[in-house]
Design an enzyme around this catalytic site. Structure first.
Site, short mmCIF file in Angstrom:
data_model
loop_
_atom_site.label_atom_id
_atom_site.label_comp_id
_atom_site.label_asym_id
_atom_site.label_seq_id
_atom_site.Cartn_x
_atom_site.Cartn_y
_atom_site.Cartn_z
N ALA A 67 0.86 -1.18 0.00
CA ALA A 67 0.00 0.00 0.00
C ALA A 67 0.90 1.24 0.00
O ALA A 67 2.06 1.17 0.41
CB ALA A 67 -0.89 -0.02 1.24
N GLU A 132 4.89 -5.01 7.11
CA GLU A 132 4.11 -4.00 7.83
C GLU A 132 4.59 -3.78 9.25
O GLU A 132 4.54 -2.66 9.77
CB GLU A 132 2.62 -4.41 7.87
CG GLU A 132 1.89 -4.27 6.54
CD GLU A 132 1.94 -5.52 5.67
OE1 GLU A 132 2.83 -6.37 5.88
OE2 GLU A 132 1.09 -5.63 4.78
N1 CO8 Z 1 4.56 3.30 -0.65
C1 CO8 Z 1 4.91 4.47 -1.19
N2 CO8 Z 1 6.01 4.62 -1.94
C2 CO8 Z 1 6.80 3.54 -2.12
C3 CO8 Z 1 6.49 2.29 -1.57
C4 CO8 Z 1 5.29 2.17 -0.81
N3 CO8 Z 1 4.88 1.02 -0.29
N4 CO8 Z 1 7.47 1.43 -1.91
C5 CO8 Z 1 8.34 2.11 -2.66
N5 CO8 Z 1 7.95 3.39 -2.78
C6 CO8 Z 1 8.62 4.47 -3.50
C7 CO8 Z 1 9.83 4.98 -2.74
O1 CO8 Z 1 9.43 5.91 -1.76
C8 CO8 Z 1 10.63 5.58 -3.85
O2 CO8 Z 1 10.09 6.85 -4.18
P1 CO8 Z 1 11.07 8.14 -4.26
O3 CO8 Z 1 11.97 7.83 -5.43
O4 CO8 Z 1 10.11 9.25 -4.53
O5 CO8 Z 1 11.79 8.21 -2.97
C9 CO8 Z 1 10.37 4.66 -5.04
O6 CO8 Z 1 9.16 3.98 -4.72
C10 CO8 Z 1 11.45 3.60 -5.24
O7 CO8 Z 1 11.64 2.91 -4.03
P2 CO8 Z 1 13.06 2.76 -3.27
O8 CO8 Z 1 13.97 3.90 -3.63
O9 CO8 Z 1 12.79 2.54 -1.83
O10 CO8 Z 1 13.59 1.44 -3.96
P3 CO8 Z 1 14.65 0.40 -3.36
O11 CO8 Z 1 14.98 -0.51 -4.50
O12 CO8 Z 1 15.75 1.09 -2.67
O13 CO8 Z 1 13.82 -0.43 -2.26
C11 CO8 Z 1 11.93 -1.64 -1.40
C12 CO8 Z 1 12.76 -1.26 -2.63
C13 CO8 Z 1 12.76 -2.54 -0.47
C14 CO8 Z 1 10.71 -2.41 -1.90
C15 CO8 Z 1 11.50 -0.35 -0.63
O14 CO8 Z 1 10.94 0.56 -1.56
C16 CO8 Z 1 10.49 -0.59 0.45
O15 CO8 Z 1 10.84 -1.08 1.52
N6 CO8 Z 1 9.20 -0.23 0.21
C17 CO8 Z 1 8.16 -0.33 1.20
C18 CO8 Z 1 7.72 -1.77 1.40
C19 CO8 Z 1 6.67 -1.85 2.47
O16 CO8 Z 1 6.87 -1.55 3.62
N7 CO8 Z 1 5.44 -2.30 2.07
C20 CO8 Z 1 4.32 -2.45 2.98
C21 CO8 Z 1 3.48 -1.21 2.98
S1 CO8 Z 1 2.16 -1.27 4.16
C22 CO8 Z 1 0.99 -2.23 3.40
O17 CO8 Z 1 1.15 -2.70 2.30
C23 CO8 Z 1 -0.31 -2.46 4.16
C24 CO8 Z 1 -1.36 -3.10 3.27
C25 CO8 Z 1 -2.70 -2.80 3.83
C26 CO8 Z 1 -3.83 -3.22 2.83
C27 CO8 Z 1 -5.20 -2.98 3.37
C28 CO8 Z 1 -5.65 -1.54 3.21
C29 CO8 Z 1 -7.03 -1.28 3.70
#
Ligand code: CO8
Length: 258
Positions: A67, A132
């Protein structure tokens, strides 16, 4: 087909393809994207010419990295329950079989979206996880339940309590993934698998999906009831007559979805 902002839709014969299309943000699932996704899936679900749906992510890094954290950061519980959750419920109710074609990260809501699908085809570089806990929350779109039903308590606990991600190969051995394919071939392979589903009798495919899902959502007694009712129901379909007649006449069946 309708035009969307955050997803793309395509069609290959009887297979509908939906592409999550925010590659710069690793296809992070903002509210509008999930809502558009539910709309597109429902549109395909209503379309008798589509017998199977493939769901994939744009770009070479992610199916979906979860998300959208930036959008969720200031949300209240009520806002999450409304705009955030309602679309997921609609995705859960799609009758047409769905296949996830996963490349790169499938994290958080991205992993849960793959788990909403009925089969998963993943590239060798795919990684799945529920990180999460590292954000101070827990999975919210079924991750704790669907993972536990496939992987069991102990592996699910490790994923959910540590946020660790697991590679596709390991999850395939544990029964979570149907096929692991070379990098870049996930979509082609998923569409091939979808074509096999899409050429079956459409009513039987939908009712088979419903019956198998009942194994995860009800008791054994309840699931057997669903199977039995769906089995008998199909004896009222023209496709059942056609399927059996075609067998007897030693020719390929021509199913009409009726
Ligand atoms: N949300 C928003 N932006 C994101 C997300 C995300 N989940 N993941 C990546 N991005 C963005 C980054 O902020 C970045 O943007 P910017 O260039 O503007 O800074 C761009 O995407 C590229 O990402 P990274 O630079 O971080 O890329 P890396 O290769 O260094 O890292 C990762 C990749 C490891 C995947 C890293 O991006 C990461 O850890 N992302 C977050 C993963 C995460 O925590 N996911 C869980 C989110 S919570 C959730 O999913 C709850 C679900 C609930 C569903 C029910 C709803 C009612």
């Amino acid at each position: 087909m309708t035009e969307y902002t955050y997803i793309l839709t395509e069609r290959e014969q009887r297979v509908g393809i939906v592409i999550l299309n925010r590659p710069k943000e690793l296809n992070a699932l903002n509210f509008q994207l999930v809502s558009e996704l539910a709309n597109a899936l429902e549109e395909m679900d209503r379309d008798e010419a589509i017998g199977c749906i493939v769901l994939t992510g744009a770009g070479d890094k992610a199916f979906a990295a979860g998300a959208d954290i930036k959008e969720m950061a200031d949300k209240t519980p009520i806002e999450m329950m409304g705009a955030g959750f309602e679309a997921w419920q609609r995705i859960r109710k799609i009758h047409t079989p769905m296949i996830a074609a996963v490349n790169g990260y499938a994290l958080g809501g991205g992993c849960e979206l793959a788990l909403h699908c009925d089969m998963i085809v993943a590239s060798e570089n795919a990684r799945f996880g529920q990180p999460e806990i590292q954000l101070g929350i827990i999975p919210g779109a079924g991750g704790t339940q669907r993972l536990a039903r496939v992987l069991g308590k102990y592996r699910t606990m490790e994923m959910v309590l540590t946020g660790a991600t697991l590679p596709a190969q390991e999850l395939a051995q544990l029964g979570l993934i149907n096929r692991v394919v070379p990098v870049g071939e996930h979509l082609v392979e998923a569409v091939k698998l979808a074509q096999k589903v899409a050429k079956q009798a459409p009513l039987a495919a939908r009712l088979a999906k419903e019956a198998v899902l009942a194994a995860f959502e009800t008791s054994l007694e309840g699931g057997l009831d669903v199977e039995r009712k769906n089995f008998f129901l199909l004896f009222s379909s023209q496709d059942m007559r056609e399927g059996m007649q075609a067998f007897i006449e030693k020719r390929p069946a021509e199913f009409q979805g009726k």
